[in-house]
Design an enzyme around this catalytic site. Structure first.
Site, PDB file in Angstrom:
ATOM      1  N   ARG A   1      31.566 -29.442  34.751  1.00 47.90           N
ATOM      2  CA  ARG A   1      30.208 -29.440  35.311  1.00 47.90           C
ATOM      3  C   ARG A   1      29.165 -29.440  34.188  1.00 47.90           C
ATOM      4  O   ARG A   1      29.225 -28.597  33.279  1.00 47.90           O
ATOM      5  CB  ARG A   1      30.040 -28.205  36.196  1.00 47.90           C
ATOM      6  CG  ARG A   1      28.650 -27.957  36.704  1.00 47.90           C
ATOM      7  CD  ARG A   1      28.314 -28.866  37.856  1.00 47.90           C
ATOM      8  NE  ARG A   1      27.047 -28.476  38.457  1.00 47.90           N
ATOM      9  CZ  ARG A   1      26.267 -29.326  39.125  1.00 47.90           C
ATOM     10  NH1 ARG A   1      26.619 -30.600  39.257  1.00 47.90           N
ATOM     11  NH2 ARG A   1      25.137 -28.906  39.670  1.00 47.90           N
TER      12      ARG A   1
ATOM     13  N   TRP B   1      47.636  -3.955  63.298  1.00 43.48           N
ATOM     14  CA  TRP B   1      47.590  -4.644  62.009  1.00 43.48           C
ATOM     15  C   TRP B   1      48.987  -4.870  61.416  1.00 43.48           C
ATOM     16  O   TRP B   1      49.178  -4.720  60.214  1.00 43.48           O
ATOM     17  CB  TRP B   1      46.743  -3.875  60.983  1.00 43.48           C
ATOM     18  CG  TRP B   1      45.284  -4.007  61.223  1.00 43.48           C
ATOM     19  CD1 TRP B   1      44.416  -3.007  61.563  1.00 43.48           C
ATOM     20  CD2 TRP B   1      44.501  -5.213  61.156  1.00 43.48           C
ATOM     21  NE1 TRP B   1      43.156  -3.520  61.720  1.00 43.48           N
ATOM     22  CE2 TRP B   1      43.175  -4.864  61.475  1.00 43.48           C
ATOM     23  CE3 TRP B   1      44.806  -6.551  60.875  1.00 43.48           C
ATOM     24  CZ2 TRP B   1      42.147  -5.808  61.513  1.00 43.48           C
ATOM     25  CZ3 TRP B   1      43.788  -7.484  60.908  1.00 43.48           C
ATOM     26  CH2 TRP B   1      42.474  -7.104  61.221  1.00 43.48           C
ATOM     27  N   ILE B   2      49.947  -5.173  62.274  1.00 47.57           N
ATOM     28  CA  ILE B   2      51.312  -5.310  61.783  1.00 47.57           C
ATOM     29  C   ILE B   2      51.555  -6.744  61.308  1.00 47.57           C
ATOM     30  O   ILE B   2      51.724  -7.667  62.127  1.00 47.57           O
ATOM     31  CB  ILE B   2      52.335  -4.875  62.866  1.00 47.57           C
ATOM     32  CG1 ILE B   2      51.992  -3.448  63.341  1.00 47.57           C
ATOM     33  CG2 ILE B   2      53.765  -4.954  62.319  1.00 47.57           C
ATOM     34  CD1 ILE B   2      51.833  -2.405  62.224  1.00 47.57           C
TER      35      ILE B   2
ATOM     36  N   GLU C   1      48.484   2.819  62.877  1.00 44.79           N
ATOM     37  CA  GLU C   1      48.126   3.004  64.292  1.00 44.79           C
ATOM     38  C   GLU C   1      46.605   3.096  64.413  1.00 44.79           C
ATOM     39  O   GLU C   1      45.920   3.333  63.411  1.00 44.79           O
ATOM     40  CB  GLU C   1      48.739   4.312  64.817  1.00 44.79           C
ATOM     41  CG  GLU C   1      50.245   4.327  64.722  1.00 44.79           C
ATOM     42  CD  GLU C   1      50.856   5.585  65.324  1.00 44.79           C
ATOM     43  OE1 GLU C   1      50.099   6.472  65.794  1.00 44.79           O
ATOM     44  OE2 GLU C   1      52.096   5.663  65.316  1.00 44.79           O
TER      45      GLU C   1
ATOM     46  N   ALA D   1      45.803   6.373  62.885  1.00 43.59           N
ATOM     47  CA  ALA D   1      46.551   6.749  61.672  1.00 43.59           C
ATOM     48  C   ALA D   1      46.619   5.541  60.732  1.00 43.59           C
ATOM     49  O   ALA D   1      47.520   4.718  60.817  1.00 43.59           O
ATOM     50  CB  ALA D   1      47.965   7.217  62.032  1.00 43.59           C
TER      51      ALA D   1
ATOM     52  N   GLU E   1      48.246  -1.867  52.538  1.00 43.79           N
ATOM     53  CA  GLU E   1      49.259  -1.114  51.774  1.00 43.79           C
ATOM     54  C   GLU E   1      48.609  -0.002  50.938  1.00 43.79           C
ATOM     55  O   GLU E   1      49.046   0.313  49.836  1.00 43.79           O
ATOM     56  CB  GLU E   1      50.148  -2.047  50.938  1.00 43.79           C
ATOM     57  CG  GLU E   1      50.902  -3.023  51.841  1.00 43.79           C
ATOM     58  CD  GLU E   1      52.158  -3.590  51.269  1.00 43.79           C
ATOM     59  OE1 GLU E   1      52.772  -2.937  50.422  1.00 43.79           O
ATOM     60  OE2 GLU E   1      52.522  -4.699  51.683  1.00 43.79           O
TER      61      GLU E   1
HETATM   62  N1  CAA Z   1      58.054   8.188  47.508  1.00 43.69           N
HETATM   63  C1  CAA Z   1      58.834   9.114  48.150  1.00 43.69           C
HETATM   64  N2  CAA Z   1      58.313  10.208  48.735  1.00 43.69           N
HETATM   65  C2  CAA Z   1      56.967  10.369  48.678  1.00 43.69           C
HETATM   66  C3  CAA Z   1      56.118   9.467  48.033  1.00 43.69           C
HETATM   67  C4  CAA Z   1      56.712   8.329  47.416  1.00 43.69           C
HETATM   68  N3  CAA Z   1      55.961   7.422  46.792  1.00 43.69           N
HETATM   69  N4  CAA Z   1      54.853   9.896  48.142  1.00 43.69           N
HETATM   70  C5  CAA Z   1      54.886  11.054  48.824  1.00 43.69           C
HETATM   71  N5  CAA Z   1      56.175  11.331  49.146  1.00 43.69           N
HETATM   72  C6  CAA Z   1      56.653  12.532  49.849  1.00 43.69           C
HETATM   73  C7  CAA Z   1      56.152  13.804  49.164  1.00 43.69           C
HETATM   74  O1  CAA Z   1      57.019  14.178  48.123  1.00 43.69           O
HETATM   75  C8  CAA Z   1      56.135  14.789  50.306  1.00 43.69           C
HETATM   76  O2  CAA Z   1      57.444  15.273  50.542  1.00 43.69           O
HETATM   77  P1  CAA Z   1      57.807  16.849  50.490  1.00 43.69           P
HETATM   78  O3  CAA Z   1      57.035  17.503  51.590  1.00 43.69           O
HETATM   79  O4  CAA Z   1      59.274  16.872  50.691  1.00 43.69           O
HETATM   80  O5  CAA Z   1      57.346  17.310  49.161  1.00 43.69           O
HETATM   81  C9  CAA Z   1      55.769  13.925  51.500  1.00 43.69           C
HETATM   82  O6  CAA Z   1      56.079  12.576  51.157  1.00 43.69           O
HETATM   83  C10 CAA Z   1      54.308  14.036  51.875  1.00 43.69           C
HETATM   84  O7  CAA Z   1      53.536  13.656  50.763  1.00 43.69           O
HETATM   85  P2  CAA Z   1      51.984  14.006  50.693  1.00 43.69           P
HETATM   86  O8  CAA Z   1      51.815  15.492  50.896  1.00 43.69           O
HETATM   87  O9  CAA Z   1      51.441  13.415  49.444  1.00 43.69           O
HETATM   88  O10 CAA Z   1      51.426  13.264  52.000  1.00 43.69           O
HETATM   89  P3  CAA Z   1      49.946  13.077  52.538  1.00 43.69           P
HETATM   90  O11 CAA Z   1      49.964  13.219  54.019  1.00 43.69           O
HETATM   91  O12 CAA Z   1      48.992  13.933  51.754  1.00 43.69           O
HETATM   92  O13 CAA Z   1      49.641  11.499  52.283  1.00 43.69           O
HETATM   93  C11 CAA Z   1      49.028   9.517  51.088  1.00 43.69           C
HETATM   94  C12 CAA Z   1      49.694  10.909  51.064  1.00 43.69           C
HETATM   95  C13 CAA Z   1      49.243   8.976  49.699  1.00 43.69           C
HETATM   96  C14 CAA Z   1      47.537   9.595  51.398  1.00 43.69           C
HETATM   97  C15 CAA Z   1      49.746   8.619  52.145  1.00 43.69           C
HETATM   98  O14 CAA Z   1      49.447   9.046  53.459  1.00 43.69           O
HETATM   99  C16 CAA Z   1      49.386   7.168  51.995  1.00 43.69           C
HETATM  100  O15 CAA Z   1      49.934   6.456  51.172  1.00 43.69           O
HETATM  101  N6  CAA Z   1      48.463   6.664  52.856  1.00 43.69           N
HETATM  102  C17 CAA Z   1      48.175   5.243  52.928  1.00 43.69           C
HETATM  103  C18 CAA Z   1      49.013   4.587  53.991  1.00 43.69           C
HETATM  104  C19 CAA Z   1      49.200   3.110  53.740  1.00 43.69           C
HETATM  105  O16 CAA Z   1      49.338   2.634  52.640  1.00 43.69           O
HETATM  106  N7  CAA Z   1      49.232   2.368  54.837  1.00 43.69           N
HETATM  107  C20 CAA Z   1      49.496   0.957  54.756  1.00 43.69           C
HETATM  108  C21 CAA Z   1      50.478   0.528  55.816  1.00 43.69           C
HETATM  109  S1  CAA Z   1      51.331  -0.991  55.554  1.00 43.69           S
HETATM  110  C22 CAA Z   1      50.200  -2.241  55.472  1.00 43.69           C
HETATM  111  O17 CAA Z   1      49.104  -2.019  55.220  1.00 43.69           O
HETATM  112  C23 CAA Z   1      50.518  -3.696  55.595  1.00 43.69           C
HETATM  113  C24 CAA Z   1      51.385  -4.175  56.683  1.00 43.69           C
HETATM  114  O18 CAA Z   1      51.046  -4.949  57.517  1.00 43.69           O
HETATM  115  C25 CAA Z   1      52.755  -3.794  56.689  1.00 43.69           C
END
Ligand code: CAA
Length: 386
Positions: free
Chosen positions: A269, A156-157, A127, A130, A364
């Site tokens: 080259r 960015w979807i 978002e 976010a 990602e």
């Molecule tokens: N698998 C399952 N559960 C997971 C997990 C995983 N890999 N990683 C974390 N969790 C769970 C944790 O266990 C935790 O659960 P509990 O509270 O039950 O213990 C919960 O998720 C929260 O975890 P964190 O406290 O680690 O969360 P955080 O808010 O500190 O964030 C972060 C961690 C790694 C920074 C995460 O926010 C993140 O990966 N951010 C990047 C987002 C991202 O990659 N965005 C890309 C979007 S898609 C795209 O780009 C392309 C498109 O077009 C589709």
């Protein structure tokens, strides 16, 4: 871990290579210039069994293991990052997520047509406020009778403008951060959902479809929930574990393409009366590139193998994504330099690799985020203050 690919894995690799070399590579430059990929490619990928490759056979899939899927992504990435990116979102972030979290009814309703490429999938997490901090998302899911009403924005979807089905994340309680997040399966023609192309011309990945979604009172039945209410963040993160493996494998493909282009150029080259490949500085660049490609590939294979064993692989997947994308950035930069003026022009494909690879380093989860994931597994997450 067996260091030899099995006959089944080799067959997938060959199938993907033939498609990538025969159908994708010849279109890559035109797709980059026109800013889109032909949807006929989607149908072809469906008919060949690529889109459903890792899905269970009862849903029209090929039952591939994660290493086979990584091999497929590497071959597609070697030809074109936009096509590889399309498939990673469609297959890894959407279809495989549905296999992992969907009810039998949800799977049966959607997986066969995703496998055939009749429907395209998108994954809507990001978002305006976010991005890396995914748990801070603002799109609201308000309980409404026996369903939900969604309002907010997604940006960015990838595939967002062409998809028929989306996995969309919204919060029923912002204060609860990740515990408030819910995942929904949304048909993209649901009233209240509007989509627009992202503004601006992107640096790379120009044939990818990137959309801005606007949701105004999008009403969904309770059956649209994917996983339990409040479990959406885990749905999102587990999907990203699979998606990041796809990005890492695609980056290996880009790095491999840079190496092949550079070797061919260094052999052909001539300057100062010799092949430029006979100069030690060029040899050093090629050797570093080759070592990077091999190291990145083995990190990808290890993460894929662990995922295939059903073992924890979050850290190893982030290591693969971090190293492979950074290595491919180095390879693309060196490849352009080594090609000299020719590398600076779109007459040669290294210019496109150089622009495209920057995207893999960002989406990602940026390289910074991958480092956070790895470091947290090493030292644990800092406890909240107080
Ligand atoms: N698998 C399952 N559960 C997971 C997990 C995983 N890999 N990683 C974390 N969790 C769970 C944790 O266990 C935790 O659960 P509990 O509270 O039950 O213990 C919960 O998720 C929260 O975890 P964190 O406290 O680690 O969360 P955080 O808010 O500190 O964030 C972060 C961690 C790694 C920074 C995460 O926010 C993140 O990966 N951010 C990047 C987002 C991202 O990659 N965005 C890309 C979007 S898609 C795209 O780009 C392309 C498109 O077009 C589709």
């Amino acid at each position: 871990m067996d260091l030899e690919l099995t006959p089944a894995q080799r067959a997938v690799q060959q199938l993907a290579r033939d498609f990538a070399e025969g159908r994708v590579a010849p279109l890559a430059r035109e797709m980059d210039e026109q800013g889109q990929m032909p949807l006929t490619l989607v149908r072809e990928m469906g008919a060949l069994g690529l889109l459903g490759g890792p899905l269970p056979p009862e849903y029209g899939g090929g039952g591939w293991d994660p290493l086979s899927l990584a091999l497929c992504y590497e071959e597609l990435g070697r030809a074109d990052s936009s096509v590889r990116g399309f498939m990673t979102v469609h297959t890894s972030l959407v279809a495989q997520c549905l296999v992992a979290w969907g009810t039998p009814e949800q799977r049966l309703a959607h997986l066969p047509r995703l496998a055939r490429g009749e429907w395209v999938g998108c994954y809507a997490l990001t978002e305006p406020n976010a991005g890396s901090d995914a748990a801070s998302l603002e799109t609201a899911a308000v309980e409404d009778g026996d369903g939900y009403c969604l309002s907010g924005e997604k940006i960015w979807i990838t595939n967002g403008g062409i998809a028929q089905l989306g996995i969309l994340f919204a919060t029923r309680d912002r204060a609860a951060r990740h515990r408030g997040v819910c995942a929904f399966l949304v048909e993209m023609d649901t009233p209240g959902l509007r989509r627009e192309k992202m503004p601006g011309r992107e640096l790379g990945h120009r044939a990818s479809d990137h959309a801005h979604l606007r949701l105004a009172d999008v009403r969904l039945p309770a059956t649209a929930l994917l996983g339990a209410a409040g479990e959406g963040f885990k749905v999102a993160m587990s999907a990203l574990d699979r998606g990041r493996l796809g990005v890492a494998a695609g980056a290996v493909g880009v790095a491999q393409a840079c190496l092949e282009a550079s070797v061919a150029f260094a052999q052909g080259r001539r300057q100062f009366g010799r092949r430029i490949g006979d100069f030690e500085m060029v040899q050093a660049a090629l050797a570093d590139m080759a070592a990077d490609v091999d190291a990145a590939r083995w990190l990808v294979y290890r993460a894929a193998w662990l995922q295939g064993q059903g073992r924890p692989a979050t850290r190893e997947t982030s290591e693969a994504k971090l190293f492979a994308t950074e290595a491919a950035v180095r390879a693309a930069s060196q490849a352009v330099l080594l090609h000299g003026g020719r590398g600076y022009s779109n007459e040669y494909p290294v210019e496109r690799y150089y622009r495209d690879i920057k995207g893999l380093q960002i989406y990602e989860g940026t390289s910074h985020i991958q480092r956070i994931v790895i470091a947290r597994e090493l030292i644990g997450k800092e406890a909240p203050p107080g």
